[in-house]
Design a protein around this motif. Structure first.
Motif, mmCIF file in Angstrom:
data_model
loop_
_atom_site.group_PDB
_atom_site.id
_atom_site.type_symbol
_atom_site.label_atom_id
_atom_site.label_comp_id
_atom_site.label_asym_id
_atom_site.label_seq_id
_atom_site.Cartn_x
_atom_site.Cartn_y
_atom_site.Cartn_z
ATOM 1 N N HIS A 37 2.501 -3.669 -9.495
ATOM 2 C CA HIS A 37 3.742 -4.370 -10.314
ATOM 3 C C HIS A 37 4.588 -2.907 -10.984
ATOM 4 N N GLY A 38 3.581 -2.245 -11.777
ATOM 5 C CA GLY A 38 3.948 -0.820 -12.966
ATOM 6 C C GLY A 38 4.848 -0.359 -11.783
ATOM 7 N N GLU A 39 3.780 0.375 -11.430
ATOM 8 C CA GLU A 39 4.498 1.700 -10.222
ATOM 9 C C GLU A 39 5.811 0.916 -9.635
ATOM 10 N N GLN A 40 5.714 -0.144 -9.356
ATOM 11 C CA GLN A 40 6.723 -0.346 -8.933
ATOM 12 C C GLN A 40 7.968 -0.513 -9.477
ATOM 13 N N LEU A 41 7.885 -1.178 -10.359
ATOM 14 C CA LEU A 41 8.442 -1.202 -11.729
ATOM 15 C C LEU A 41 9.230 0.185 -12.095
ATOM 16 N N ALA A 42 8.493 1.475 -11.694
ATOM 17 C CA ALA A 42 8.550 2.843 -12.122
ATOM 18 C C ALA A 42 9.769 3.256 -11.183
ATOM 19 N N THR A 43 9.557 2.598 -9.932
ATOM 20 C CA THR A 43 10.905 3.318 -8.646
ATOM 21 C C THR A 43 12.345 2.870 -9.231
ATOM 22 N N SER A 44 12.245 0.919 -9.689
ATOM 23 C CA SER A 44 13.105 0.191 -9.263
ATOM 24 C C SER A 44 13.577 0.667 -10.620
ATOM 25 N N ALA A 45 12.828 0.847 -11.888
ATOM 26 C CA ALA A 45 13.814 0.958 -13.260
ATOM 27 C C ALA A 45 14.329 2.473 -13.060
ATOM 28 N N GLY A 46 13.869 3.173 -12.483
ATOM 29 C CA GLY A 46 13.765 4.853 -12.642
ATOM 30 C C GLY A 46 14.074 5.485 -13.149
ATOM 31 N N CYS A 47 12.792 5.098 -13.123
ATOM 32 C CA CYS A 47 11.720 6.428 -14.036
ATOM 33 C C CYS A 47 11.227 7.459 -13.190
ATOM 34 N N VAL A 48 11.152 7.746 -12.208
ATOM 35 C CA VAL A 48 10.856 8.564 -11.078
ATOM 36 C C VAL A 48 11.714 8.999 -11.365
ATOM 37 N N GLY A 49 13.050 8.799 -11.521
ATOM 38 C CA GLY A 49 14.461 9.603 -11.067
ATOM 39 C C GLY A 49 14.030 10.948 -12.110
ATOM 40 N N CYS A 50 13.418 10.810 -13.331
ATOM 41 C CA CYS A 50 13.440 11.912 -14.123
ATOM 42 C C CYS A 50 11.970 12.568 -14.165
ATOM 43 N N HIS A 51 10.953 11.374 -14.142
ATOM 44 C CA HIS A 51 9.334 11.963 -13.921
ATOM 45 C C HIS A 51 9.005 12.126 -13.031
ATOM 46 N N ARG A 52 8.049 12.955 -12.802
ATOM 47 C CA ARG A 52 7.188 13.120 -11.201
ATOM 48 C C ARG A 52 6.819 13.112 -11.357
ATOM 49 N N LEU A 53 5.721 12.424 -10.499
ATOM 50 C CA LEU A 53 4.162 12.506 -10.240
ATOM 51 C C LEU A 53 3.215 13.864 -10.793
ATOM 52 N N ASP A 54 3.825 14.767 -10.032
ATOM 53 C CA ASP A 54 2.732 16.122 -10.219
ATOM 54 C C ASP A 54 4.160 16.925 -10.873
ATOM 55 N N ASP A 55 3.251 17.923 -10.998
ATOM 56 C CA ASP A 55 3.962 19.574 -11.972
ATOM 57 C C ASP A 55 5.370 20.226 -11.008
ATOM 58 N N SER A 56 6.098 19.331 -10.032
ATOM 59 C CA SER A 56 6.629 20.047 -8.594
ATOM 60 C C SER A 56 7.943 20.032 -9.686
ATOM 61 N N ASN A 57 8.385 19.243 -11.446
ATOM 62 C CA ASN A 57 9.892 19.381 -11.402
ATOM 63 C C ASN A 57 9.199 19.179 -13.159
ATOM 64 N N THR A 58 9.310 19.693 -14.060
ATOM 65 C CA THR A 58 9.196 19.406 -15.231
ATOM 66 C C THR A 58 11.280 19.720 -16.129
ATOM 67 N N VAL A 59 11.688 20.249 -15.760
ATOM 68 C CA VAL A 59 12.992 21.074 -16.322
ATOM 69 C C VAL A 59 13.509 19.417 -16.827
ATOM 70 N N VAL A 60 13.613 18.321 -16.207
ATOM 71 C CA VAL A 60 14.622 16.733 -16.926
ATOM 72 C C VAL A 60 13.812 16.391 -18.046
ATOM 73 N N ALA A 61 12.325 15.724 -17.498
ATOM 74 C CA ALA A 61 10.647 15.496 -17.672
ATOM 75 C C ALA A 61 9.951 15.378 -17.512
ATOM 76 N N PRO A 62 9.369 15.358 -18.670
ATOM 77 C CA PRO A 62 7.868 15.992 -18.484
ATOM 78 C C PRO A 62 7.187 15.096 -17.308
ATOM 79 N N SER A 63 6.296 15.935 -16.777
ATOM 80 C CA SER A 63 5.521 15.007 -15.411
ATOM 81 C C SER A 63 4.842 14.034 -16.359
ATOM 82 N N TRP A 64 4.366 13.055 -15.490
ATOM 83 C CA TRP A 64 3.666 12.552 -15.255
ATOM 84 C C TRP A 64 2.067 12.684 -14.864
#
Ligand code: HEC
Length: 178
Positions: free
Chosen positions: A85-112
């Motif tokens: 459920h936390g993973e779904q929320l990370a999308t619906s609450a917009g977390c993954v709009g700033c946080h990536r799950l890999d190091d492909s983009n760490t400009v906006v926010a630290p990667s997860w």
């Protein structure tokens, strides 16, 4: 005959120039570093001792108690949380709009990617679960080096239920790739 002679002179001069360039190209570069980088530099007559590297934090070395230490009782009551459920929320609450799950983009926010390991040592005395919980509910309590405060939304505490936040924390604790 005279023309042949001139042509030969040109040819000779051209060959001579070529030879000069070839010799110059082979000459050693006076600025080249003659000391191999792995030779130990001497500091005031003493051998240089390289600093002992700090081992990277590893959440896998922590017990359950250590992972959740310090959480307030009302949050502990909601454990262990639902990471799916936390993973779904990370999308619906917009977390993954700033946080990536890999190091492909760490400009906006630290990667997860591997963020669960980072959480072990981010704030001295804070367990990774407490650190994540606080990062979501009070984003400015600790600002990750190299990022600005006030970028991460400050209102998750109002728009997400305590159980939702615990579910996101439990999902973040699974981010152990590194
Ligand atoms: C608008 C962009 C943005 C959104 C959306 C966002 N964050 Fe962040 N987040 C940041 C930034 C920037 C930082 C680094 C600055 C700081 O520490 O506040 C950060 C830091 C963090 C950290 C600390 C990471 C670390 O490496 O120590 C966690 C945990 C975190 N966010 C979780 C979340 C969660 C969970 C959500 C969704 C519920 C979320 N963020 C949504 C921008 C965002």
């Amino acid at each position: 005959m005279g023309r042949m002679h001139t042509n030969r002179i040109y040819l000779f001069v051209a060959l001579l120039l070529l030879t000069i360039f070839a010799v110059a190209a082979c000459a050693p570069n006076p600025r080249a570093q003659l000391i191999s980088p792995d030779m130990v530099p001497e500091v005031k007559g003493q051998a240089f001792v390289p600093p002992t590297p700090t081992p990277l934090p590893d959440i896998n070395n922590l017990s359950e108690e250590e992972i959740y230490a310090g959480l307030p009782a009302d949050v502990v009551a909601l454990l262990p949380g639902d990471p799916a459920h936390g993973e779904q929320l990370a999308t619906s609450a917009g977390c993954v709009g700033c946080h990536r799950l890999d190091d492909s983009n760490t400009v906006v926010a630290p990667s997860w990617g591997g963020v669960a390991h980072q959480a072990v040592t981010r704030v001295a005395g804070e367990s990774p679960a407490l650190y994540f919980y606080q990062s979501i509910t009070e984003p400015n309590a600790y600002v990750v080096n190299g990022y600005n405060s006030g970028i991460m939304p400050q209102n998750y505490n109002d728009i997400l239920s305590p159980q939702d936040i615990v579910d996101i924390v439990s999902y973040m604790l699974t981010q152990r790739g590194q």
